[in-house]
Design a protein around this motif. Structure first.
Motif, mmCIF file in Angstrom:
data_model
loop_
_atom_site.group_PDB
_atom_site.id
_atom_site.type_symbol
_atom_site.label_atom_id
_atom_site.label_comp_id
_atom_site.label_asym_id
_atom_site.label_seq_id
_atom_site.Cartn_x
_atom_site.Cartn_y
_atom_site.Cartn_z
ATOM 1 N N THR A 424 -38.309 -20.018 64.513
ATOM 2 C CA THR A 424 -38.654 -18.853 65.325
ATOM 3 C C THR A 424 -38.981 -17.628 64.469
ATOM 4 N N ALA A 425 -38.845 -17.772 63.143
ATOM 5 C CA ALA A 425 -39.047 -16.636 62.231
ATOM 6 C C ALA A 425 -38.184 -15.448 62.668
ATOM 7 N N SER A 426 -36.968 -15.753 63.137
ATOM 8 C CA SER A 426 -36.064 -14.710 63.645
ATOM 9 C C SER A 426 -34.693 -14.862 62.995
ATOM 10 N N THR A 427 -33.908 -13.806 63.081
ATOM 11 C CA THR A 427 -32.495 -13.909 62.738
ATOM 12 C C THR A 427 -31.814 -14.561 63.936
ATOM 13 N N VAL A 428 -31.065 -15.631 63.691
ATOM 14 C CA VAL A 428 -30.429 -16.317 64.813
ATOM 15 C C VAL A 428 -28.917 -16.239 64.684
ATOM 16 N N LEU A 429 -28.282 -15.785 65.762
ATOM 17 C CA LEU A 429 -26.820 -15.779 65.831
ATOM 18 C C LEU A 429 -26.426 -16.887 66.803
ATOM 19 N N LEU A 430 -25.786 -17.928 66.265
ATOM 20 C CA LEU A 430 -25.334 -19.044 67.108
ATOM 21 C C LEU A 430 -23.879 -18.789 67.480
ATOM 22 N N LYS A 431 -23.639 -18.618 68.781
ATOM 23 C CA LYS A 431 -22.276 -18.278 69.230
ATOM 24 C C LYS A 431 -21.384 -19.501 69.268
ATOM 25 N N GLY A 432 -20.096 -19.253 69.350
ATOM 26 C CA GLY A 432 -19.139 -20.353 69.454
ATOM 27 C C GLY A 432 -17.884 -20.015 68.687
ATOM 28 N N SER A 433 -17.070 -21.032 68.425
ATOM 29 C CA SER A 433 -15.771 -20.769 67.802
ATOM 30 C C SER A 433 -15.943 -20.148 66.422
ATOM 31 N N THR A 434 -16.878 -20.650 65.615
ATOM 32 C CA THR A 434 -17.297 -19.853 64.454
ATOM 33 C C THR A 434 -18.745 -19.467 64.725
ATOM 34 N N THR A 435 -18.976 -18.179 64.760
ATOM 35 C CA THR A 435 -20.334 -17.695 65.008
ATOM 36 C C THR A 435 -21.085 -17.659 63.681
ATOM 37 N N LEU A 436 -22.306 -18.191 63.681
ATOM 38 C CA LEU A 436 -23.116 -18.225 62.463
ATOM 39 C C LEU A 436 -24.338 -17.340 62.641
ATOM 40 N N VAL A 437 -24.736 -16.683 61.568
ATOM 41 C CA VAL A 437 -25.936 -15.846 61.608
ATOM 42 C C VAL A 437 -26.856 -16.278 60.472
ATOM 43 N N ALA A 438 -28.038 -16.782 60.848
ATOM 44 C CA ALA A 438 -28.982 -17.253 59.827
ATOM 45 C C ALA A 438 -30.199 -16.356 59.784
ATOM 46 N N ASP A 439 -30.654 -16.118 58.574
ATOM 47 C CA ASP A 439 -31.873 -15.349 58.343
ATOM 48 C C ASP A 439 -33.064 -16.308 58.379
ATOM 49 N N PRO A 440 -34.248 -15.824 58.765
ATOM 50 C CA PRO A 440 -35.396 -16.734 58.724
ATOM 51 C C PRO A 440 -35.699 -17.228 57.306
ATOM 52 N N ASP A 441 -35.332 -16.454 56.299
ATOM 53 C CA ASP A 441 -35.515 -16.891 54.917
ATOM 54 C C ASP A 441 -34.328 -17.794 54.543
ATOM 55 N N SER A 442 -34.605 -19.074 54.319
ATOM 56 C CA SER A 442 -33.506 -20.036 54.160
ATOM 57 C C SER A 442 -32.740 -19.847 52.856
ATOM 58 N N SER A 443 -33.244 -19.022 51.936
ATOM 59 C CA SER A 443 -32.487 -18.827 50.693
ATOM 60 C C SER A 443 -31.399 -17.765 50.863
ATOM 61 N N VAL A 444 -31.404 -17.085 51.987
ATOM 62 C CA VAL A 444 -30.394 -16.049 52.239
ATOM 63 C C VAL A 444 -29.143 -16.712 52.828
#
Ligand code: NPW
Ligand code: ADP
Ligand code: K
Length: 519
Positions: A424-444
């Motif tokens: 999606t070329a977006s910052t994604v915050l996946l909710k849940g018991s541990t919330t993860l936040v991924a940058d569109p740049d996979s090296s971050v």
């Protein structure tokens, strides 16, 4: 900042450090830390019954040397060997010299010498899981599964060495049976699997032992012990040992701590006015779900932004609850200037909702899309945006966007969030018991948030989170910082709110969380 490195990076750092140390020194450091943790858990080591589960690698070696230390302090130590002919030689010698004994695991591939170990395990005061660590591949093998089952049935306390055997160090995935530990003693750095569910749940309380690896990790990070991570995550690697194996130049994952979040949260100064502090626009709620508008606005009002605009059919409800909101009943394009938009909570799927989502997608300011907005958004329009976009799906919404079953997202949270961010070329915050936040740049590095509590799994808390993160975007935080700091504050508010909290309580507790972090 707490950082977790992948296996290749850990091994490269280990090689670089070992080259400067006498043979075996690193394992002795690990074993000393492990034994100290076991002593602490046992309370009284003299006379305690300790059972070591020993695989064929260095993870088993750590367990054997730690067992030798415990035996020298008077513990009765029995090592159950999964591969007697390949168990760590030095460790075995040390254990036997200290008075420990060895038995062969029931499923071990040797003829005629296996002993029933169920009784030994059931009588243990402590089981030390040294079956496999970062060298583990795939699900546990049958002989190891048999031991893990015996331990589970016995219900005795378990300390895992480096990682609970059977969990994936790199990803936090668990393929089949894994050892469930009460505590995990890990060496040199956290591994992603210790921070991400479902593996995190198997690890129990995690204790990091400093074995001197820090300066050899990219960025010179020393994790929670706190002696060196600059928190930048930029990771100019010092771990290159010339092997050409090319470990990642930055941590795979990182978890913000109180101090990191305090530095990120906006603070007004003498020059501040409400516009400079940022105006966040909220597009949420519908005739069917008016409460979502109120909850998203509640989060936004406690985000540190200078003002909150609301645009949509919930204007009257919102103004009645929060008179400080600037409301309008029309579409977003008529609401006035904002520095960031939040769109989606409780929006429904009428034509007006569709149109509102398209309008804010078309804007040139940061945008957070949640809930119904995730269904209504046009993916090409998302990818074409020039300003930052943050998507905040829960596992179900992420599964719909990825076109995979929900269980697959829940079982492989790290891969899923990375995949969605890239697609999606977006910052994604996946909710849940541990919330993860991924940058569109996979090296971050992916940010992991663990401040939450299961109590947050209640209707409407996600709406509060959207408003909060939207406000942080309006205040000028970069997308990844806004999302991860927002998740941190929100999770903490979930803990500080009275049990069992409602979404309104969580919104109310945001100010306590904010205060807790910044003072
Ligand atoms: N890095 C560091 O800085 C330091 C590392 N240290 C320690 O070393 C550990 C890493 O040791 P390692 O490399 O020897 O690998 P390890 O985890 O023991 O596993 C390999 C063995 O497991 C087996 N095996 C594999 N998969 C399996 C499965 N699914 N189910 C069952 N068995 C399985 C595999 O068998 P094979 O494939 O060879 O038949 C192989 O024999 C690390 O976690 C830490 O504890 C500390 O001492 C000091 C600092
Ligand atoms: N088991 C859990 N442990 C901690 N936090 C959780 C857990 N389950 C859900 N949450 C959190 O609760 C919130 C729920 O959001 P969401 O699923 O969007 O609910 P809603 O749409 O009803 O507002 C998210 O912040 C999520 O991370
Ligand atoms: K282990």
């Amino acid at each position: 900042m707490r950082t977790g490195y992948g296996v290749e990076t850990v091994r490269a750092a280990e090689r670089a450090l070992m080259a400067r140390l006498p043979e075996g020194a690193l394992m002795q450091r690990a074993a000393a830390g492990l034994a100290a943790a076991c002593n602490g858990l046992l309370g009284r080591t003299y006379g305690a019954r300790v059972v070591l589960l020993v695989g064929s690698g260095d993870n088993g070696g750590d367990a054997l040397y730690a067992g030798a230390r415990l035996a020298r302090r008077g513990a009765g130590v029995t090592a159950v060997l999964l591969a007697p002919e390949r168990a760590h030689e030095g460790g075995l010698t040390a254990l036997r010299a200290a008075g420990g004994r060895t038995v062969v695991a029931p499923g071990a591939v040797v003829e005629g010498v296996a002993e029933p170990v169920g009784g030994i395990i059931a009588r243990a005061d402590l089981v030390v899981d040294g079956i496999v660590g970062i060298g583990g591949k795939g699900g546990l093998r049958p002989a190891a599964v048999e031991l893990a089952d015996l331990v589970r049935e016995a219900g005795v306390p378990v300390v895992a060495v480096d990682l609970p055997s059977g969990v994936e160090a790199e990803t936090g995935e668990v393929a089949g049976v894994a050892v469930r530990a009460d505590a995990t003693v890990t060496f040199g750095t956290y591994k992603p699997g210790l921070l991400i569910d479902p593996a995190r749940e198997y690890a129990g309380a995690v204790r990091l032992i400093d074995i001197g690896l820090g300066p050899h990790l990219p960025g010179g990070a020393l994790d929670a012990a706190g002696t060196g991570s600059d928190g930048s995550g930029t990771g100019r690697g010092r771990s290159d040992d010339g092997s050409g194996k090319g470990p990642s130049p930055s941590p795979a994952v990182e978890a913000l701590q109180h101090g990191d979040v305090a530095r990120l949260l906006p603070r007004p100064d003498a020059e501040s006015d409400k516009y400079r502090r940022g105006v966040v626009g909220v597009v949420a709620g519908s005739a069917r779900y008016p409460g979502a508008a109120v909850l998203a606005v509640a989060g936004a009002l406690r985000s540190g932004a200078g003002a909150v605009r609301y645009a949509g059919p919930g204007a009257d409800t919102v103004i009645a609850r929060y008179p400080e909101t600037l409301v309008s009943a029309g579409p977003p394009r008529k609401a006035g200037r904002v520095q960031a938009w939040v769109v989606g909570p409780g929006l429904g799927d009428e034509q007006d909702a569709r149109q509102a989502v398209a309008e804010v997608l078309d804007s040139d300011v940061p945008l957070l899309v949640d809930a119904d907005g995730l269904r209504l958004m046009d993916l090409d329009a998302v990818r074409a945006r020039t300003a930052p976009t943050v998507l905040t799906p829960h596992a179900g919404e992420a599964s719909a966007l990825l076109g995979v079953p929900r269980e697959q997202v829940e079982g492989a949270r790290l891969a899923s969030v990375r995949d969605l961010a890239a697609r999606t070329a977006s910052t994604v915050l996946l909710k849940g018991s541990t919330t993860l936040v991924a940058d569109p740049d996979s090296s971050v590095p992916v940010r992991v948030n663990a401040t939450g509590t299961g109590w947050l799994a209640t209707a409407g808390t996600g709406d509060v989170l959207s408003g909060l993160i939207g406000g942080l975007l309006a205040a000028g935080l970069p997308a990844r910082d806004a999302a991860s700091a927002g998740a941190y504050v929100h999770g903490l508010a979930g803990r500080l709110a009275p049990d069992p909290p409602s979404a309104t309580n969580v919104a109310g507790a945001l100010r306590h969380a904010w205060h807790d972090i910044t003072t």
